[in-house]
Design a protein around this motif. Structure first.
Motif, PDB file in Angstrom:
ATOM      1  N   SER C  60       0.652  -7.224   3.144  1.00  0.00           N
ATOM      2  CA  SER C  60       0.320  -6.753   1.912  1.00  0.00           C
ATOM      3  C   SER C  60       0.646  -5.284   1.853  1.00  0.00           C
ATOM      4  CB  SER C  60      -1.050  -7.023   1.298  1.00  0.00           C
ATOM      5  OG  SER C  60      -1.525  -8.308   1.875  1.00  0.00           O
ATOM      6  N   GLU C  61      -0.075  -4.566   2.781  1.00  0.00           N
ATOM      7  CA  GLU C  61      -0.059  -3.025   2.970  1.00  0.00           C
ATOM      8  C   GLU C  61       1.423  -2.719   3.004  1.00  0.00           C
ATOM      9  OE1 GLU C  61      -2.225  -1.381   6.028  1.00  0.00           O
ATOM     10  OE2 GLU C  61      -4.077  -2.560   5.731  1.00  0.00           O
ATOM     11  N   ALA C  64       2.807  -2.781  -0.501  1.00  0.00           N
ATOM     12  CA  ALA C  64       2.310  -1.499  -1.271  1.00  0.00           C
ATOM     13  C   ALA C  64       3.080  -0.418  -1.004  1.00  0.00           C
ATOM     14  CB  ALA C  64       1.115  -1.196  -0.993  1.00  0.00           C
ATOM     15  N   GLN C  67       6.703  -0.839  -2.356  1.00  0.00           N
ATOM     16  CA  GLN C  67       6.678  -0.801  -3.656  1.00  0.00           C
ATOM     17  C   GLN C  67       6.599   0.516  -4.339  1.00  0.00           C
ATOM     18  OE1 GLN C  67       3.289  -2.518  -5.258  1.00  0.00           O
ATOM     19  NE2 GLN C  67       4.340  -3.648  -6.837  1.00  0.00           N
ATOM     20  N   GLN C  68       5.824   1.475  -3.602  1.00  0.00           N
ATOM     21  CA  GLN C  68       6.011   2.842  -4.288  1.00  0.00           C
ATOM     22  C   GLN C  68       7.194   3.525  -3.904  1.00  0.00           C
ATOM     23  OE1 GLN C  68       2.236   5.097  -2.523  1.00  0.00           O
ATOM     24  NE2 GLN C  68       1.558   3.297  -2.205  1.00  0.00           N
ATOM     25  N   SER C  71       9.594   2.172  -6.547  1.00  0.00           N
ATOM     26  CA  SER C  71       9.347   2.626  -7.675  1.00  0.00           C
ATOM     27  C   SER C  71       9.561   3.814  -8.160  1.00  0.00           C
ATOM     28  CB  SER C  71       7.870   2.146  -7.955  1.00  0.00           C
ATOM     29  OG  SER C  71       7.592   0.801  -8.030  1.00  0.00           O
ATOM     30  N   LYS C 183      -8.646 -13.330   6.766  1.00  0.00           N
ATOM     31  CA  LYS C 183      -8.676 -11.834   6.164  1.00  0.00           C
ATOM     32  C   LYS C 183      -7.988 -12.414   4.548  1.00  0.00           C
ATOM     33  CE  LYS C 183      -8.197  -7.002   6.349  1.00  0.00           C
ATOM     34  NZ  LYS C 183      -8.178  -5.879   7.090  1.00  0.00           N
ATOM     35  N   ALA C 184      -8.713 -11.540   3.815  1.00  0.00           N
ATOM     36  CA  ALA C 184      -8.348 -11.813   2.312  1.00  0.00           C
ATOM     37  C   ALA C 184      -6.968 -10.884   2.179  1.00  0.00           C
ATOM     38  CB  ALA C 184      -9.169 -11.272   1.341  1.00  0.00           C
ATOM     39  N   SER C 232     -12.200 -12.012   9.205  1.00  0.00           N
ATOM     40  CA  SER C 232     -11.429 -10.590   9.297  1.00  0.00           C
ATOM     41  C   SER C 232     -10.341 -10.726  10.088  1.00  0.00           C
ATOM     42  CB  SER C 232     -12.437  -9.657   9.873  1.00  0.00           C
ATOM     43  OG  SER C 232     -13.022 -10.078  11.046  1.00  0.00           O
ATOM     44  N   TYR C 233      -9.751 -11.878  10.405  1.00  0.00           N
ATOM     45  CA  TYR C 233      -8.497 -11.869  11.267  1.00  0.00           C
ATOM     46  C   TYR C 233      -7.286 -11.791  10.664  1.00  0.00           C
ATOM     47  CZ  TYR C 233     -11.309 -13.605  15.144  1.00  0.00           C
ATOM     48  OH  TYR C 233     -12.186 -14.017  16.279  1.00  0.00           O
ATOM     49  N   GLU C 236      -2.626 -10.397  14.394  1.00  0.00           N
ATOM     50  CA  GLU C 236      -2.857 -10.052  15.955  1.00  0.00           C
ATOM     51  C   GLU C 236      -4.214 -10.248  16.470  1.00  0.00           C
ATOM     52  OE1 GLU C 236      -0.467  -7.605  17.868  1.00  0.00           O
ATOM     53  OE2 GLU C 236       0.044  -9.318  17.278  1.00  0.00           O
ATOM     54  N   SER C 371       1.215 -10.294  -6.385  1.00  0.00           N
ATOM     55  CA  SER C 371       0.208  -9.901  -5.514  1.00  0.00           C
ATOM     56  C   SER C 371      -1.222  -9.991  -6.024  1.00  0.00           C
ATOM     57  CB  SER C 371       0.535  -8.236  -5.123  1.00  0.00           C
ATOM     58  OG  SER C 371       1.180  -7.856  -6.264  1.00  0.00           O
ATOM     59  N   GLN C 372      -1.253 -10.172  -7.029  1.00  0.00           N
ATOM     60  CA  GLN C 372      -2.706 -10.410  -7.830  1.00  0.00           C
ATOM     61  C   GLN C 372      -3.040 -11.918  -7.624  1.00  0.00           C
ATOM     62  OE1 GLN C 372      -2.844  -8.274 -11.569  1.00  0.00           O
ATOM     63  NE2 GLN C 372      -5.083  -8.507 -11.721  1.00  0.00           N
ATOM     64  N   ALA C 375      -4.229 -12.386  -4.008  1.00  0.00           N
ATOM     65  CA  ALA C 375      -5.326 -11.914  -3.729  1.00  0.00           C
ATOM     66  C   ALA C 375      -6.491 -12.798  -4.364  1.00  0.00           C
ATOM     67  CB  ALA C 375      -5.408 -10.518  -4.554  1.00  0.00           C
TER      68      ALA C 375
END
Lengths: 380, 294, 421
Positions: C60-61, C64, C67-68, C71, C183-184, C232-233, C236, C371-372, C375
């Protein structure tokens, strides 16, 4: 009537000795001044008495009981700090009342005491102000007031006037003297200004490098300084010192000496009392003769009187209006200062002849110790 | 009169470079964010954004997740700042005394603050791991807990964890600020208090604390503002769930992850106002003391 | 003189065409090392230079960040490593690659992967490696308790519980039965799709009954066989726990294999892999199609060199090397019959099986809103895992959220512009 006794007190900070074996008795209901140059340990001694420092060795007694381990408040002592140390966030009233509040006095009692002290010190119209809004003199009075309300056994003053300007200082000196008479409590007063000490104190203790040089009434110290240091410290302007040597002993009581400039004089010195220092009393031994500026006069008016004459040249004249100080340089490179009444309009370089009497001379041996005190000077 | 105006002209001249920098770095981005919050801009298409007025804000105020984030942020600030203040004060009082090795201790105390948050948060995440983390191992061995705890995963525990790690990190900052304040206090007051017979405890509450108040307020302002803006610590340590999401993270999520620039900007603007409000409140509260008797 | 000038020109020319490219690459596990090795070979071959920018661990990161960059139409980066779900976003930013691959080369890949990487008939992402979630298990522990690898989730839970209880009783207090990426983030979304599909349901459109079944299964996991810490996993952390020997079953990507078999690994030689279990009765083993590819940025100043780099990195020999060295699954189906690979990684036969029946995440349907959606799915699932909501309520909420987000997709003009190009 509270007496404070210090017995063999020493104090060192990290192997740096500040106080070296002081033995001192402070009389009750009297003002004792601790005087000395900067760094002589007078403030430290005061803090030891107060309880803000602990002595390295020795004991301190207040009214006969040893107070070494007691905190300041338990000793019944109040202190006025050099910087006044007022609580900045409290009003004048609260500053003066704080100690009483802590001690648990009733509100009415506190109010009464604070009002009384404020009135005595003439700060009763300032009770609602904070220290920031007060002038230096006013703050100092509040600091004193804070000490007074506690009705302590003894007051300690740590150079209370040194932060004030000259005019205010003189005025406060008068106020303190008045206060002293009114309170009639034991006081210990530290100052570097010998003039303050002379006017305020009943006993003066002169200190140098952590030890007491001499202790006595102001007049005693003025008339009979024990050594060169005390002699030069007490009296303003400072005493004049002239080199001399012993010519001969006329008899048991009289000593013939000759100044460097050649003049001779005979001084009355008790040989018996000084016998133990025989080596210093031989012919040819060096001496220092001390003579205060106020004891020197211009020779012209005294031609007929018995005494010694010094001839020199005027090097500087300080006219103060009611009196003048004239610096005279003597032929052998020495200088003396003489006090003349009235105005002096002598030109620099003018010859001048000075007259001194042997009764007014202080004689110090080659170690700097006095060989005699002065006789009573008759009242004018 | 003329001299005054020419002096003030010179003053403005000197100030201009600084004001310019401030404008470019702070004012312009802020204005831009305000503008964007009133549009439906998306990350890939910012130039073709359309004006939608306060629609973003309306959507924001009905989003339960947003209010959750606000609550989390306020709670976080409410818990961490007092903890840091009290602990910081205690440490400052200790460091104020003279003792052997004080210089070393002062330097050591600074270490948590000196380590970048990203690094220390990762470090803590590692140490707090529920299976191979050393904290759990130590606590179990000492008998303090029966089984390893999921410090960063459990909804309730993760909030506590984040507060604790933040306290660990920021207490040195508070301690140093308060130490500076303590050192600036007039020392003779305290001696006078001793002579007056005030006990140490009372000296602390009746003299030290009132005199320290201006410094304390400044320290609290700084810390509260930082706490309201908290981002990196929570981002790294949390499990991504809504229990520990703060306003900054919410704003970023919409702004970056969902590429919803308009909506994210609206969240950022709200965060700005919350922080501004708190600042104003603090300054007014402390005004009398900072400026002395106003 | 002419010769000298000629040489100068030649030197200048070569120097002028030597480009400096920038490429993003993941740094998880051994990815970065492998990437660097391949890139160095290409640099030697062509004389260009490549700077590698490493991506964050979380997918996800990484999205991001990518995408930046895109864009903003930045020309900094020429080649991007992209995830399977980013394709619809990339449609406006990536260079079409059909023309640069021969029909033969394209046919060598799994059709489902190519399909995923194609938008409106154009291929925009070159497949690099496939990722399918596998079930890792402790061979030694299963043998010890006389069990064989489970084929259903029920079975897995039973075995996990049994081994966990017994092992803890005999001193291994830290052992857990089943760990996964909780982890979410995108990693959890993959799991959710897998669980739902394995019970025979679909996520979009939402098959309520099956979804409730899947969620009911999830609700049983913590704390019976899974620690609360799984929430929280990421990849890794799962590997960390499994590699230390503190888990019986681990649900993770195949890259974990080589690392758990390395010299320092406490579980070397004790690990087995198989396909994921199915839900009871109606299900099938379902793995989500993961994996990463490479695309060329439209804003790059060195498109030709970049395409060449992409061709080099995705070719058969390179996929073979990556598979052999670090168990990154190839996208070329011929390689799964390669004797060398099969000898080194016997589990590849399971991977091939999984790839045949792989399922896709609903990224295409949601386009930019994906992505939404992801999430939302992850958050709801976390609540189910924590038993904070019932499976029924969770299914309902998921349905609502997805419908709302899908509406936005069909309504915004931005999407029309993106897909219409």
């Amino acid at each position: 009537m509270t007496t404070i006794v210090l017995k063999d007190v020493t104090k060192s900070f990290k192997d740096h000795p500040i106080i070296n074996g002081v033995n001192l008795t402070i009389e009750g209901n009297a003002c004792t001044a601790l005087v000395g140059p900067s760094g002589c340990g007078k403030s430290t001694l005061l803090r030891l008495i107060c309880g803000l420092e602990e002595p390295t060795t020795g004991e301190i007694y207040v009214d006969g009981s040893c107070v070494n381990r007691l905190p300041p408040v338990a000793r019944g002592i109040a202190m006025v700090f050099q910087s006044y140390a007022l609580y900045p966030h409290m009003t004048v009233f609260d500053n003066m009342a704080f100690a009483l509040k802590i001690a648990g006095c009733s509100k009415t009692d506190i109010a009464r005491r604070v009002q009384h002290a404020a009135k005595t010190l003439k700060v009763d119209h300032l009770l609602d102000r904070t220290p920031k809004q007060l002038s230096g003199g006013q703050r100092q009075r509040v600091a004193i007031g804070r000490a007074i309300v506690r009705h302590p056994k003894a007051f300690l003053f740590d150079e209370p006037l040194s932060n004030l300007d000259a005019a205010l200082r003189l005025q406060m000196r008068y106020e303190l003297a008045r206060l002293k008479a009114e309170l009639n409590t034991t006081m210990v007063y530290v100052t570097h200004d010998q003039g303050e000490a002379m006017t305020l104190a009943d006993t003066i203790v002169i200190m140098r490098e952590g030890a007491i040089e001499q202790q006595g009434t102001p007049l005693e110290l003025y008339r009979s300084p024990k050594n060169l240091f005390v002699a030069s410290f007490i009296g303003s302007p400072t005493m004049n010192f002239l080199h001399a040597i012993i010519v001969a002993w006329q008899d048991d009581q009289h000593l013939n000496i000759r100044l460097r400039s050649g003049e001779t004089l005979v001084v009355q010195v008790p040989y018996e009392a000084l016998k133990w220092k025989e080596s210093l009393l031989e012919e040819g031994s060096e001496l220092t003769v001390g003579i205060r500026p106020e004891n020197l006069t211009e020779a012209s008016s005294r031609r007929k009187q018995a005494g010694t004459h010094l001839k020199g040249r005027v090097s500087l004249v300080e006219n103060l209006g009611h009196e003048a100080y004239v610096y005279v340089s003597l032929p052998v490179g020495e200088h003396v200062k003489v006090r003349l009444t009235g105005n002096c309009n002598y030109a620099i370089g003018r010859d001048i002849s000075l007259f001194l009497r042997s009764e007014d001379c202080h004689i110090f041996d080659s170690n700097g110790e006095a060989m005699r005190g002065l006789k009573e000077i008759p009242l004018c | 009169m003329q001299q005054h105006s020419s002096l003030s002209k010179t003053a403005w001249l000197f100030m201009t470079p600084c004001l310019l920098v401030l404008f470019v770095v702070a004012a312009w981005p802020l204005l831009r964010t305000f503008m964007l919050s009133l549009t439906n801009a998306r990350l890939e298409d910012i130039t073709h954004a359309q004006w939608i007025g306060s629609a973003n804000f309306r959507d924001l105020f009905v989003d339960a997740e947003w209010w959750g984030a606000v609550t989390n942020t306020l709670l976080f600030a409410a818990f961490s700042v007092p903890c840091e203040a009290i602990l910081g004060l205690m440490i400052a009082l200790v460091l104020h005394k003279t003792f052997k090795g004080r210089g070393l201790l002062r330097a050591a105390v600074l270490v948590p603050w000196a380590i970048p948050t990203i690094v220390s948060a990762r470090m803590w995440g590692w140490m707090l791991h529920d299976v191979y983390g050393i904290i759990n191992e130590l606590l179990v061995r000492l008998g303090a807990i029966a089984a390893p705890l999921p410090w960063t995963a459990s909804p309730t525990l993760s909030f506590v964890t984040i507060v604790l790690v933040d306290v660990w990190k920021t207490t040195p900052f508070m301690a140093l600020l308060l130490l500076a304040g303590l050192q600036a206090l007039p020392q003779d007051c305290f001696e006078a208090a001793l002579v007056d017979g005030v006990s140490r405890k009372r000296i602390f509450f009746r003299i030290t604390m009132p005199l320290l108040r201006p410094t304390l307020i400044i320290a609290l302002i700084f810390r509260t503002l930082d706490a309201l803006r908290v981002f990196d610590l929570v981002y790294i340590l949390s499990s991504g769930d809504s229990n520990t999401e703060t306003m900054s993270i919410y704003a970023r999520r919409h702004f970056v992850d969902y590429a919803n620039v308009g909506y994210g900007s609206a969240a950022a603007v709200c965060l700005f106002f919350v922080v501004a409000l708190v600042t104003v409140f603090y300054i007014n509260m402390g005004r009398r003391n900072i400026l002395g008797d106003a | 003189m002419t010769v000298f000038l000629g040489l100068c020109c030649a030197a200048f020319a070569t120097h002028a065409t030597a480009a400096v490219l920038k490429m993003t690459c993941r740094a998880k596990g051994q990815e970065l090392t492998l990437c660097k090795q391949a890139v160095q070979q290409w640099e030697k071959k062509t004389g260009h230079t490549v700077e590698i920018v490493s991506l964050p661990q979380s997918s996800s990161e990484s999205f991001a960040l990518t995408q930046q960059q895109l864009s903003a139409h930045a020309s900094d980066v020429d080649v991007y490593q992209v995830d399977t779900t980013w394709v619809s976003f990339l449609s406006t930013h990536a260079v079409p690659l059909d023309a640069h691959f021969s029909a033969q080369e394209l046919a060598a890949h799994f059709p489902v992967i190519l399909q995923n990487n194609t938008v409106n008939g154009t291929l925009i992402v070159a497949p690099w490696y496939a990722d399918v979630d596998m079930l890792f298990y402790r061979k030694d522990l299963l043998e010890k308790y006389g069990e064989s690898p489970p084929t259903s989730w029920e079975d897995l839970l039973r075995i996990a519980q049994k081994i966990q209880e017994n092992e803890r009783a005999s001193g291994h207090v830290r052992l857990w039965g089943y760990i996964f990426r909780g982890k979410a983030y995108e990693g959890l979304t993959c799991h959710v799709v897998e669980w739902i599909e394995s019970f025979g349901g679909t996520l979009w459109p939402l098959d309520t009954d099956r979804v409730i079944q899947a969620f009911a299964f999830c609700a049983r996991l913590i704390p019976t066989t899974s620690p609360m810490g799984v929430l929280s996993y990421t990849e890794e952390e799962v590997r960390g726990v499994f590699q230390l020997g503190d888990a019986v079953f681990a649900h993770n990507w195949p890259y974990m294999w080589t690392l758990t078999q390395s010299e320092e690994s406490p579980v070397k030689g004790k690990v087995g892999i198989t396909v994921l279990p199915q839900g009871q009765l109606h299900g099938k083993p379902a793995s989500v199609l993961g994996g990463w590819g490479l695309c060329v940025s439209r804003y790059s100043n060195h498109q030709e060199a970049a395409i060449d780099l992409v061709r080099w990195l995705t070719r058969s020999e390179e996929q073979h090397r990556r598979a052999l060295q670090a168990s990154y699954c190839p996208t070329i189906h011929a390689l799964y019959q390669d004797p060398v690979l099969c000898a080194a990684h016997p589990f590849f036969v399971h991977v091939a099986r999984a790839l045949e029946t792989v399922v896709l995440r609903p990224a295409g349907a949601f386009g930019r809103s994906y992505s939404q959606v992801s999430a939302s799915i992850a958050n709801v699932t976390q609540k189910v895992l924590l038993k904070a909501i019932t499976p029924e309520a969770a299914a309902q909420k998921l349905d609502q959220d997805m419908k709302t987000l899908h509406k936005r997709v069909t309504e915004t003009p931005a999407t029309q512009r993106a897909t219409g190009q």
